[in-house]
Design a protein around this motif. Sequence first.
Motif, PDB file in Angstrom:
ATOM      1  N   LYS A   4      30.039  39.449  65.600  1.00  0.00           N
ATOM      2  CA  LYS A   4      31.560  38.851  66.390  1.00  0.00           C
ATOM      3  C   LYS A   4      32.687  39.325  66.555  1.00  0.00           C
ATOM      4  O   LYS A   4      32.611  39.700  67.870  1.00  0.00           O
ATOM      5  CB  LYS A   4      31.623  37.117  65.569  1.00  0.00           C
ATOM      6  CG  LYS A   4      32.709  36.650  66.346  1.00  0.00           C
ATOM      7  CD  LYS A   4      32.789  35.267  65.428  1.00  0.00           C
ATOM      8  CE  LYS A   4      33.604  34.138  66.160  1.00  0.00           C
ATOM      9  NZ  LYS A   4      34.236  33.409  65.756  1.00  0.00           N
ATOM     10  N   THR A  52      26.097  39.748  54.314  1.00  0.00           N
ATOM     11  CA  THR A  52      25.748  38.801  55.741  1.00  0.00           C
ATOM     12  C   THR A  52      27.248  38.285  56.558  1.00  0.00           C
ATOM     13  O   THR A  52      27.049  38.821  57.657  1.00  0.00           O
ATOM     14  CB  THR A  52      24.436  37.628  54.900  1.00  0.00           C
ATOM     15  OG1 THR A  52      24.221  37.868  54.203  1.00  0.00           O
ATOM     16  CG2 THR A  52      24.310  37.146  56.373  1.00  0.00           C
ATOM     17  N   HIS A  53      28.024  38.157  55.630  1.00  0.00           N
ATOM     18  CA  HIS A  53      29.191  37.338  56.292  1.00  0.00           C
ATOM     19  C   HIS A  53      29.640  38.794  56.859  1.00  0.00           C
ATOM     20  O   HIS A  53      30.057  38.519  57.885  1.00  0.00           O
ATOM     21  CB  HIS A  53      30.268  36.717  55.274  1.00  0.00           C
ATOM     22  CG  HIS A  53      31.246  36.072  56.008  1.00  0.00           C
ATOM     23  ND1 HIS A  53      31.325  34.920  56.818  1.00  0.00           N
ATOM     24  CD2 HIS A  53      32.634  36.584  55.617  1.00  0.00           C
ATOM     25  CE1 HIS A  53      32.959  34.872  57.351  1.00  0.00           C
ATOM     26  NE2 HIS A  53      33.261  35.867  56.706  1.00  0.00           N
ATOM     27  N   ARG A  57      27.549  39.308  59.705  1.00  0.00           N
ATOM     28  CA  ARG A  57      28.260  38.499  61.035  1.00  0.00           C
ATOM     29  C   ARG A  57      29.760  38.644  61.588  1.00  0.00           C
ATOM     30  O   ARG A  57      29.916  38.400  62.849  1.00  0.00           O
ATOM     31  CB  ARG A  57      28.530  37.223  60.313  1.00  0.00           C
ATOM     32  CG  ARG A  57      26.688  36.763  60.232  1.00  0.00           C
ATOM     33  CD  ARG A  57      26.228  35.523  59.547  1.00  0.00           C
ATOM     34  NE  ARG A  57      24.876  34.981  58.909  1.00  0.00           N
ATOM     35  CZ  ARG A  57      24.234  34.612  60.093  1.00  0.00           C
ATOM     36  NH1 ARG A  57      24.065  34.681  61.363  1.00  0.00           N
ATOM     37  NH2 ARG A  57      23.213  34.487  59.772  1.00  0.00           N
TER      38      ARG A  57
END
Length: 332
Positions: free
Chosen positions: A193, A185-186, A189
């Motif tokens: 970004k 998930t990181h 993200r």
Amino acid sequence: SDKIKCPNIIRIFRHVLIAIKVYFIIKKNNIDILHFQGSSHDLSFLANWIIILIAKILSVKTIWHIHDDLDNNKVMFPGKRRITELIFNFLIKNASLIATLTTKSKKIINRINPRLNVVVIPPCIGFNPKFKTSFDIDILKVLYVGWLVKDKGIFDLLEIAKIIKEKKLKIVFEVLGTGMSEEETHEVRKIIKMWDLKNVVLRGVVYGKDKEMIFEQADIFISPTYWDAFPLVILEAMANSLPIVTTKVGGIPDMIGMDGGAIFHNPGDVAGMVDSLEYLFNNPKLRSELGLKNKIRFEKYFDKEISKRYSNASDYPQIIKEVLKEMQRQVG
């Protein structure tokens, strides 16, 4: 490597605990037939082997519902790995009845052993929303629902969003789901970004009415997956009259139909999927036509009530009767 091994050890431990629990449930309740569903690969494959072994020791009949696309399975097929081939042959030989999600998987098993008792039980969903009527809009909402992992094509989706952003197309990507780990998930993200993807909205895991509302508000469903068996999210998209952009893997072509309401691509074809989204963005009439095809096919084959007329094994009590009849025949 430790990060990879530890979760696997935990999963193996969980599968062993489940097997022990199954053993005591059978002993305590005098179970005659055990129905279980699962994969035919990875650690789930091992769990299935343990369960069928327990059932065989206790003389319990088994119905194994394989939730897999056997054609895409790179682990258990003959010629891939000798050990998994032997385990798979043990599983299909000792299951009293095997249920598959698609006719393609049924044919594969029957090619391995034509004498096996195999039926097709396609999944269905129990809701049927109204036909979507609004297709002419300024900002297009493209919906993705699934695990945020490489195999499901999430990183291809982010590349698609990046190109769409560069083309300055008014398309927003609604992403429902999470990674199988915090790290995955990181990573998603971080890429969002880094590429400044303001056209990607991460919703996380959404259930119930909130999920139904997101489907109703979507204009296109996308699934750039590299592997899938019979994903229920495709049925949800079809039920909601959504045109679909997806890949030719697993049971997806069988679900939608090659001449149905989807534009198909090979896995990894990012440029092709971008072109399809741009084409659909500029053609609201085509979006409506594809959505209508999906809605009609869903109501014909996959609605919870209607599907009973088409599946050769949708009447589950009849399956039980057939297994019991076979048990009596063997005893006699």
